[in-house]
Design a protein around this motif. Structure first.
Motif, short mmCIF file in Angstrom:
data_model
loop_
_atom_site.label_atom_id
_atom_site.label_comp_id
_atom_site.label_asym_id
_atom_site.label_seq_id
_atom_site.Cartn_x
_atom_site.Cartn_y
_atom_site.Cartn_z
N GLU A 94 45.26 41.08 52.45
CA GLU A 94 43.83 40.97 52.13
C GLU A 94 43.13 42.31 52.28
O GLU A 94 42.26 42.65 51.47
CB GLU A 94 43.16 39.94 53.04
N ASP A 149 44.02 44.29 49.25
CA ASP A 149 43.41 43.73 48.05
C ASP A 149 41.90 43.93 48.01
O ASP A 149 41.30 43.91 46.94
CB ASP A 149 43.72 42.23 47.94
N SER A 150 41.29 44.13 49.17
CA SER A 150 39.83 44.24 49.25
C SER A 150 39.29 45.50 48.59
O SER A 150 38.13 45.55 48.19
CB SER A 150 39.37 44.21 50.70
#
Length: 90
Positions: free
Chosen positions: A64, A67-68
């Motif tokens: 995450e 991906d952020s």
């Protein structure tokens, strides 16, 4: 925690049971090699539990962060993983 809680709890409860058994072996003055073998078996279970937690962390939280698109979050995750690897290498 994103790891399978039931699986990790089961591993930890098994390790706890083994530690109780090891303590009893020590009280009974059992053969050193037998005690050592049980200690190594317990360490193996704890290593497996830790591996499950770290795999879930990397595939969840770390993924995450990457991906952020947030560079600071990515860098923090990388530093965290590198620090863990240092600890594992000791």
């Amino acid at each position: 925690m994103r790891a399978d809680r039931k699986a990790v709890a089961r591993l930890l409860k098994t390790a706890r049971g083994q530690i109780d058994g090891i303590l009893k072996m020590i009280e009974e003055d059992r053969y050193c090699v037998d005690v050592s073998n049980q200690l190594m078996a317990t360490q193996s279970i704890l290593t497996k539990a830790n591996r499950e937690i770290l795999k879930a962390h990397i595939s969840g939280c770390v993924q995450e962060a990457f991906d952020s698109g947030d560079e600071a979050q990515r860098e923090a995750s990388m530093q965290e993983i590198l620090a863990l690897l240092d600890k594992l290498g000791r």
